[in-house]
Scaffold this active site. Structure first.
Site, PDB file in Angstrom:
ATOM      1  N   HIS A   1      53.238  38.572  86.258  1.00  0.00           N
ATOM      2  CA  HIS A   1      52.601  37.562  87.125  1.00  0.00           C
ATOM      3  C   HIS A   1      51.235  37.156  86.579  1.00  0.00           C
ATOM      4  O   HIS A   1      50.337  36.799  87.341  1.00  0.00           O
ATOM      5  CB  HIS A   1      52.421  38.079  88.561  1.00  0.00           C
ATOM      6  CG  HIS A   1      53.642  38.744  89.110  1.00  0.00           C
ATOM      7  ND1 HIS A   1      54.647  38.056  89.726  1.00  0.00           N
ATOM      8  CD2 HIS A   1      54.036  40.043  89.098  1.00  0.00           C
ATOM      9  CE1 HIS A   1      55.606  38.895  90.092  1.00  0.00           C
ATOM     10  NE2 HIS A   1      55.259  40.115  89.706  1.00  0.00           N
TER      11      HIS A   1
ATOM     12  N   GLU B   1      49.262  23.535  71.747  1.00  0.00           N
ATOM     13  CA  GLU B   1      49.530  22.602  72.848  1.00  0.00           C
ATOM     14  C   GLU B   1      50.581  21.566  72.454  1.00  0.00           C
ATOM     15  O   GLU B   1      51.461  21.212  73.241  1.00  0.00           O
ATOM     16  CB  GLU B   1      48.229  21.908  73.285  1.00  0.00           C
ATOM     17  CG  GLU B   1      47.295  22.874  74.010  1.00  0.00           C
ATOM     18  CD  GLU B   1      45.943  22.258  74.343  1.00  0.00           C
ATOM     19  OE1 GLU B   1      45.713  21.068  74.051  1.00  0.00           O
ATOM     20  OE2 GLU B   1      45.093  22.988  74.895  1.00  0.00           O
TER      21      GLU B   1
ATOM     22  N   SER C   1      36.266  18.417  69.767  1.00  0.00           N
ATOM     23  CA  SER C   1      36.212  17.385  70.799  1.00  0.00           C
ATOM     24  C   SER C   1      35.256  16.292  70.334  1.00  0.00           C
ATOM     25  O   SER C   1      34.277  16.565  69.642  1.00  0.00           O
ATOM     26  CB  SER C   1      35.690  18.007  72.099  1.00  0.00           C
ATOM     27  OG  SER C   1      35.112  17.012  72.914  1.00  0.00           O
TER      28      SER C   1
ATOM     29  N   LYS D   1      33.380  22.647  71.518  1.00  0.00           N
ATOM     30  CA  LYS D   1      34.821  22.833  71.677  1.00  0.00           C
ATOM     31  C   LYS D   1      35.557  23.140  70.378  1.00  0.00           C
ATOM     32  O   LYS D   1      35.286  22.570  69.335  1.00  0.00           O
ATOM     33  CB  LYS D   1      35.447  21.551  72.267  1.00  0.00           C
ATOM     34  CG  LYS D   1      35.331  21.465  73.765  1.00  0.00           C
ATOM     35  CD  LYS D   1      36.207  22.504  74.437  1.00  0.00           C
ATOM     36  CE  LYS D   1      36.112  22.419  75.943  1.00  0.00           C
ATOM     37  NZ  LYS D   1      36.982  21.386  76.472  1.00  0.00           N
TER      38      LYS D   1
END
Ligand code: ARG
Length: 467
Positions: free
Chosen positions: A156, A290, A277, A283
């Site tokens: 979980h 992704e 970024s 970043k």
């Protein structure tokens, strides 16, 4: 508009109809397979006395120059031909004259395209299997180096019990091992040659199907000519295996993304495999992971698309089947790209072992082992579970961990606690005691690594077949 079938028609096809019907825009990817299949066909026709030696030689020579000229960029495949088969035949006739008109004797585009597609899928599935194999080698390397890199295991997405990085990577090893065997298995089943099935009912020419099949490296010819031209099961099987690979890569990507987050910092993705970024200078994004996760949808889409295309088709060939190509080509390319990039990212990733280990000692990952300790001292498991649960509540309220509590504090919860508890619930013991087959304990992992090696050795021997 250059068509193979003008004879029957008295009027030109509408331009929009022609464009809608044409497949050259994408089936030009089949040029090599188309030419190789045609060469085998005419060599067989000559052997069977259907073509003369001169005709066969002229056709083979013509086909070879078409292949060479296309690959050198001297000959461009343009949209004025309906499909790749029409293009090759038209160019052949332009090049060698009347002999070229005999190439298609005893053949239909139906068995031709079935052959080209099988050869294409077969070849690319083998590449996919190699890419999965590369990933297995990377995973095994990480496993070998991290048998004592402790980390929390999750259920979980909450810390559950301690494990090792080796054990965690071992789970992916098993998934990709199954993927590998799924691909080799599908490969074996698709490796049968449909050439010679004609439009769907074979031909009256004395074709030698065994001969073309072995010339083209197949296990044997397909056995029913109607099935031969209407079967796309092998594409669907391949797409299903590819979907499963993407599902595994996507789960793995998700973990990498979580592990790379500011909160976890379990991993550091190499600069070469991350992006920045445009606005936030701090970043460093896990874009490869992704994108791999994101591309899973289009591969599933390909599978569902082709399953749906095929489900209503009466025997034998129907033009719907032309829809097999774009989705299959795209899925094969997508998966092979994803495997290559993911593997590169994984090979260069840095694991922050200290952070992983620190995370494993916090979050009560030793609670099960503390309960097991009491069981060993004679407390029934259900009671032990309750006692440890109360200790956990106490620790949460006081910002402590179980092994932080003094023996007197522990004794307040159960008189069965002795000073040997600290060793029994230490991170090292928690992992090392787990020796069940498949568990993270050192002996169990040693066995796992031995089994991995046997599998990888089999791959190294070039054994595509399943035993
Ligand atoms: N472009 C067609 C396809 O991809 C080739 C087969 C055409 N056969 C036919 N009977 N129209 O399926």
């Amino acid at each position: 508009m250059a068509q193979l079938w003008g004879g029957r028609f008295t009027k030109e096809t509408e331009k929009s109809v022609y464009d809608f019907n044409a497949s050259i825009r994408f089936d030009k990817a089949l040029i090599d397979q188309d030419i190789e299949g045609s060469v085998a066909h005419v060599v067989m026709l000559e052997k069977q006395g259907v073509l003369t030696l001169e005709e066969k030689d002229a056709i083979v020579k013509g086909l070879t120059s078409i292949r060479n000229e296309v690959s050198e960029g001297k000959l461009v495949i343009t949209d004025e031909y309906e499909d790749i088969h029409s293009f090759v035949e038209a160019k052949l006739i332009e090049m060698i004259g009347d002999a070229g008109k005999k190439m298609h004797t005893g053949r239909s585009r139906n068995d031709q395209v079935a052959l080209d597609m099988r050869m294409y899928v077969r070849e690319h599935v083998a590449v996919t299997a190699d890419n999965v194999a590369d990933l297995l080698f990377t995973l095994n390397d990480i496993m070998e180096k991290n048998t004592d890199t402790y980390m929390p295991g999750f259920t979980h997405l909450q810390k559950a019990q301690p494990t090792t990085l080796s054990h965690h990577m071992g789970a992916y090893f098993e998934m990709f091992k199954r993927d590998y065997t799924r691909l080799t298995d599908a490969y074996e089943r698709m490796n049968y040659c449909p050439l010679g099935a004609g439009a769907f009912a074979g031909t009256t020419y004395p074709l030698d199907r065994n001969y073309t099949s072995s010339m083209l490296g197949f296990e044997g010819p397909t056995l029913n000519s109607m099935d031969s031209v209407s079967d796309r099961d092998y594409c669907i099987e391949a797409l299903s295996a590819l979907s499963m690979i993407m599902m595994h890569l996507s789960r793995f990507s998700e973990e990498i993304i979580i592990w790379n987050s500011n909160e976890y910092r379990f991993v550091e993705i190499d600069d070469g495999y991350s992006t920045g970024s445009s606005i936030m200078p701090q970043k460093k994004n896990p874009d490869i992971a992704e994108l791999v996760r994101g591309k899973t949808g289009r591969v599933y889409g390909a599978l569902v698309s082709l399953l749906t295309t095929m489900k209503g088709l009466p025997l034998a060939y129907n033009k719907d089947m032309q829809e097999d190509k774009e989705v299959t080509f795209d899925a094969l390319k997508t998966v092979n790209d994803c495997l290559g990039l993911f593997n590169g990212m994984l090979r260069t990733i840095r694991f922050n072992k200290d952070i992983m280990q620190r995370s494993a000692v916090r979050g009560f990952t030793n609670a099960t082992d503390a309960a097991d300790y009491l069981v060993l001292k004679g407390v029934p498991f259900r009671d032990a579970h309750g006692i440890i649960g109360r200790i956990v509540v106490h620790c949460i309220e006081n910002d402590r961990s179980i092994d932080d509590l003094s023996i007197d504090e522990l004794k307040n919860f159960s008189e069965y606690f002795e000073t040997d508890v600290y060793d029994a619930i230490s991170l090292k013991t928690c992992v090392e005691k787990r020796l069940t087959l498949g568990a993270p304990g050192p002996e169990a992992i040693k066995e796992e690594l031995k089994r991995n090696k046997e599998f990888l050795d089999k791959i190294k021997r070039g054994d595509m077949k399943n035993e």
